[in-house]
Motif scaffolding. Structure first.
Motif, short mmCIF file in Angstrom:
data_model
loop_
_atom_site.label_atom_id
_atom_site.label_comp_id
_atom_site.label_asym_id
_atom_site.label_seq_id
_atom_site.Cartn_x
_atom_site.Cartn_y
_atom_site.Cartn_z
N ALA A 31 15.68 -61.70 1.49
CA ALA A 31 15.02 -62.54 2.49
C ALA A 31 13.87 -61.75 3.11
O ALA A 31 14.00 -60.56 3.40
CB ALA A 31 16.00 -62.98 3.58
N ARG A 32 12.74 -62.40 3.32
CA ARG A 32 11.54 -61.76 3.84
C ARG A 32 11.45 -61.99 5.35
O ARG A 32 11.50 -63.13 5.81
CB ARG A 32 10.30 -62.32 3.15
N VAL A 33 11.29 -60.91 6.10
CA VAL A 33 11.17 -60.98 7.55
C VAL A 33 9.84 -60.33 7.93
O VAL A 33 9.62 -59.14 7.67
CB VAL A 33 12.34 -60.26 8.26
N THR A 34 8.95 -61.12 8.54
CA THR A 34 7.65 -60.63 9.00
C THR A 34 7.73 -60.42 10.50
O THR A 34 7.95 -61.38 11.26
CB THR A 34 6.54 -61.63 8.65
N ILE A 35 7.55 -59.18 10.94
CA ILE A 35 7.72 -58.81 12.35
C ILE A 35 6.35 -58.41 12.90
O ILE A 35 5.70 -57.50 12.38
CB ILE A 35 8.72 -57.66 12.50
N SER A 36 5.91 -59.10 13.94
CA SER A 36 4.66 -58.77 14.64
C SER A 36 5.00 -58.03 15.91
O SER A 36 5.75 -58.54 16.76
CB SER A 36 3.87 -60.04 14.95
N LEU A 37 4.46 -56.82 16.06
CA LEU A 37 4.76 -55.96 17.20
C LEU A 37 3.50 -55.76 18.03
O LEU A 37 2.41 -55.56 17.48
CB LEU A 37 5.28 -54.60 16.74
N ALA A 38 3.65 -55.81 19.33
CA ALA A 38 2.54 -55.57 20.26
C ALA A 38 3.09 -54.87 21.48
O ALA A 38 4.10 -55.30 22.06
CB ALA A 38 1.85 -56.87 20.64
N GLU A 39 2.46 -53.76 21.86
CA GLU A 39 2.92 -53.03 23.04
C GLU A 39 2.61 -53.82 24.30
O GLU A 39 1.71 -54.66 24.33
CB GLU A 39 2.25 -51.66 23.08
N LYS A 40 3.35 -53.53 25.34
CA LYS A 40 3.19 -54.23 26.61
C LYS A 40 1.82 -53.93 27.21
O LYS A 40 1.23 -52.88 26.96
CB LYS A 40 4.28 -53.84 27.59
N HIS A 41 1.37 -54.89 28.01
CA HIS A 41 0.06 -54.80 28.67
C HIS A 41 -1.05 -54.60 27.63
O HIS A 41 -1.93 -53.76 27.78
CB HIS A 41 0.03 -53.66 29.70
N MET A 42 -0.96 -55.41 26.58
CA MET A 42 -1.93 -55.29 25.50
C MET A 42 -3.33 -55.66 25.96
O MET A 42 -4.33 -55.10 25.49
CB MET A 42 -1.50 -56.19 24.33
N GLU A 43 -3.43 -56.59 26.90
CA GLU A 43 -4.73 -57.04 27.37
C GLU A 43 -5.27 -56.20 28.53
O GLU A 43 -6.31 -56.52 29.09
CB GLU A 43 -4.64 -58.51 27.81
N GLU A 44 -4.57 -55.15 28.90
CA GLU A 44 -5.04 -54.32 30.02
C GLU A 44 -6.32 -53.60 29.62
O GLU A 44 -6.38 -52.96 28.57
CB GLU A 44 -3.95 -53.31 30.39
#
Length: 673
Positions: free
Chosen positions: A381-394
């Motif tokens: 099974a294929r799992v695509t995980i998108s990760l973004a650190e907190k306060h990305m728009e800071e």
């Protein structure tokens, strides 16, 4: 044209039977009165008609008269033969007519089916065609012809239709050759294997031998249970997860560990560093389908779940259809290989067989690739995980941009314009410099420059000293770099200051305050001169000045002044020494939104200096009256003389013309005498 006399018989017959109109009857009677022959014929017809009516009134035809008349007519019509008469009599029957119409309709329906190609086979026969006959196993030493005959005889004994077995689909017409005929003569049928579907009842599956022509025995698979059928399904499971995490590297390590625990692996990893130093990326993980749900539960502990999507694609039907087509293609491949081994037939047929073999092998490779791809997709099974650190728009930092607008008034615009351009240096960049002069001679200039932050205040103060500042505005804009919103840790940088300078002449400046007044004095000319000197003492200037005097001794001087606002009060107080100040009016225009130096702002003063003049006018008194009377009399006489002159000038040409005409007339009269 025929007359009544010529057609007297017809007219008389019509008259007796009452077929004439009133006019025709009148014309007939008038003719009978005049013509003796016609009158005699008329009398004879009347007598004859009366005799016939009296004689035939008592006579009637016998009963056989009608039959004799009909027999006479029938004897004139030729008689039909026996066959024609029979057909005519049959067509008169209602049943025969209905039968004929039905036959015509059936014929039209059959003709329509023939034209459209519609199969008229009954539904029962179609169902029989849908059944697939499986040949009975035959010993290896039996010949194909005998095996086919035995199979057909066994089918007849069992009550099965033998002519309804499905045959393998024929090849394309372009590649049809002798080996197709040989394949049909073998009498074998390859039935595609059907995909196993979960059903409530037991399913019996018959496996057809791959090479029936070689005499291999068919085997029958055991009955599959619903659980086994469900296990054979081909399902592709995919998931998409979006997480907000604290540290990208720590999250990648945890995801890798989770994948190993669930007997999976990390397929791909990608990351991107933002301008503010934050990381975001995407990880693709492959895990066993049965461990997918447990793996997704573990992912929620890594960070905050923003979005999750789980999907399943069922490719069971497509998978087993492709597998069945692959088996059939392999059977066809083996047949083609056997044909090449025998090497019988023409060379063109062998070449055609090789061409067909290449096409079949290409299809086999394509179907094998599809099956391998589906196996790989089903296995994990294929799992695509998108990760973004907190306060990305800071934002990473803030940039301060300052915009300044400066308006100057100077007596020499060109001089100030050149001085502003000289300010260019490595820290001062002149972006725009423009000098304009209109048709009326007014001059204005615009200069735009970018100044380094550390030199902005000093340079702006220097530019303000070039002339009198009318307006100065400054606006600072804070721009986020690498993000949006607010940040306590972001650095602040100052960008270059943009300064736009507008230079105009002082005459073009609008007065900050406008005043108008009147001064009454006896010596207007002297007071006007004193007013000019007072204006110069207060650093002002006279913009315009006029002087007038009428015959009555009334003098008026209009003076327009401009002085700085700081000297306005002193000048107004000094005006009291010139005479009586009257009708003072003050109007002030406040400029909102601008930084104005009111002390140096101009003030316009409009002053009218006048004298009262003589109390008694020089036009009053006896002498003045006589003078006016004589002047009016002389004017009247002159007007009369002008009118007389006009009349003479108008009448003189006519008088001359009349005299000339009279003179000519007299001369002509004398000449005649």
């Amino acid at each position: 044209m025929a007359t009544i006399h010529d057609e007297i018989d017809s007219w008389l017959a019509a008259d007796i039977h009452g077929e004439l109109s009133e006019d025709e009857r009148s014309a007939l009677h008038a003719h009978i009165v005049d013509c003796a022959a016609c009158r005699k014929a008329h009398q004879e017809n009347k007598v004859m008609n009366k005799m016939l009516e009296e004689t035939l009134a008592q006579e009637k035809p016998d009963p056989a008269f009608e039959q004799r008349m009909l027999s006479g007519f029938r004897n004139r019509i030729p008689e039909r033969s026996g066959l024609v008469k029979l057909l005519v009599d049959l067509m008169r029957l209602r049943a025969v007519q209905i039968t004929a119409v039905t036959a015509i309709l059936v014929g039209l329906v059959q003709m329509g089916r023939m034209i459209t190609g519609e199969n008229a086979t009954p539904l029962r026969d179609r169902e029989r065609y849908a059944q697939v006959e499986v040949a009975a196993p035959q010993p290896p030493e039996s010949r194909p012809g005998q095996a086919g005959a035995l199979a057909r005889s066994g089918g007849v004994a069992a009550g099965r239709p033998q002519d309804l077995a499905l045959e393998a689909p024929p090849a394309a017409p372009a590649t049809r050759s002798k080996f197709h005929e040989e394949g049909k003569a073998a009498g074998t049928t390859v039935a595609p294997a059907k995909a196993a579907q979960p059903e409530a009842r037991d399913v019996e599956t018959l496996v057809v031998p791959e090479n029936a022509a070689m005499g291999e025995e068919a085997t029958q698979s055991p009955v599959e249970s619903p659980a086994a059928a469900l296990a054979n399904r081909k399902l592709i499971r995919n998931a998409t997860v979006e997480l907000e995490i604290v540290s990208f590297d720590d999250a990648v390590q945890k995801i890798t560990a989770f994948a190993n625990e669930e007997r999976g692996y990390v397929a791909t990893t990608s990351s991107e560093k933002q301008a503010n130093g934050k990381l975001k990326g995407e990880i693709v993980v492959k895990v066993l389908p049965e461990n997918l749900d447990h793996f997704l539960q573990k992912l929620r502990g890594i960070g905050q779940l923003k979005n999750q999507t789980l999907g399943t694609e069922d490719v069971t039907k497509a998978y087993f259809d492709t597998d069945a087509r692959l088996k059939n293609a392999r059977v066809m491949e083996q047949r083609l290989i056997d044909m090449l081994k025998t090497k019988t037939g023409k060379v063109s047929d062998l070449l055609q067989v090789e061409k067909e073999l290449g096409r079949v092998r290409e299809e086999i490779e394509k179907m094998q690739g599809e099956l391998k791809y589906w196996d790989s997709q089903v296995q994990f099974a294929r799992v695509t995980i998108s990760l973004a650190e907190k306060h990305m728009e800071e934002p990473a930092s803030f940039l301060l941009k300052e915009h300044a607008q400066l308006a100057l008034y100077a007596s020499d615009v060109e001089k100030i314009y050149n001085e502003a351009k000289v300010l260019a240096s490595p820290k001062v960049q002149i972006t725009n410099a423009q000098l304009d002069r209109d048709y009326s001679g007014r001059v204005s200039a615009r200069v735009s420059m970018l100044i380094a932050p550390e030199e902005s205040e000093t340079l702006i103060s220097r530019v303000k000293g070039f002339g009198r500042v009318e307006n100065f505005q400054s606006q600072t804009e804070r721009i986020a770099q690498g993000g949006s919103g607010m940040s306590q840790n972001a650095k602040t940088k100052r960008d270059k200051v943009e300064l736009n300078v507008t230079i105009s002449r002082e005459e073009q400046e609008q007065a900050f305050q406008q005043t108008s007044l009147r001064i009454r004095t006896s010596a207007v000319d002297e007071k006007a001169k004193e007013l000019r000197s007072l204006t110069e003492k207060q650093n002002g200037r006279v913009r315009s000045s006029t002087f007038s005097r009428d015959p009555d001794g009334h003098e008026v001087a209009n003076v327009s002044l401009r002085v700085p606002m700081k000297n306005y009060s002193a000048l107004m107080q000094s005006l009291n020494a010139l005479g009586r100040v009257e009708d003072v009016s003050v109007q002030r225009q406040d400029r909102i939104g601008g930084q104005i130096d009111e002390a140096s702002a101009p003030a316009d003063i409009s002053i009218q200096v006048y004298s009262q003049g003589n109390i008694v006018s020089s036009d009053t008194g006896l002498v003045a009256t006589l003078r006016r009377t004589l002047a009016q009399s002389a004017a009247a006489i002159m007007w009369s003389l002008r009118m007389i002159g006009v009349a003479v000038a108008f009448l003189a040409p006519w008088a001359i013309a009349v005299i000339f005409v009279v003179w000519i007339a007299k001369r002509i009269a004398r000449a005649r005498q």
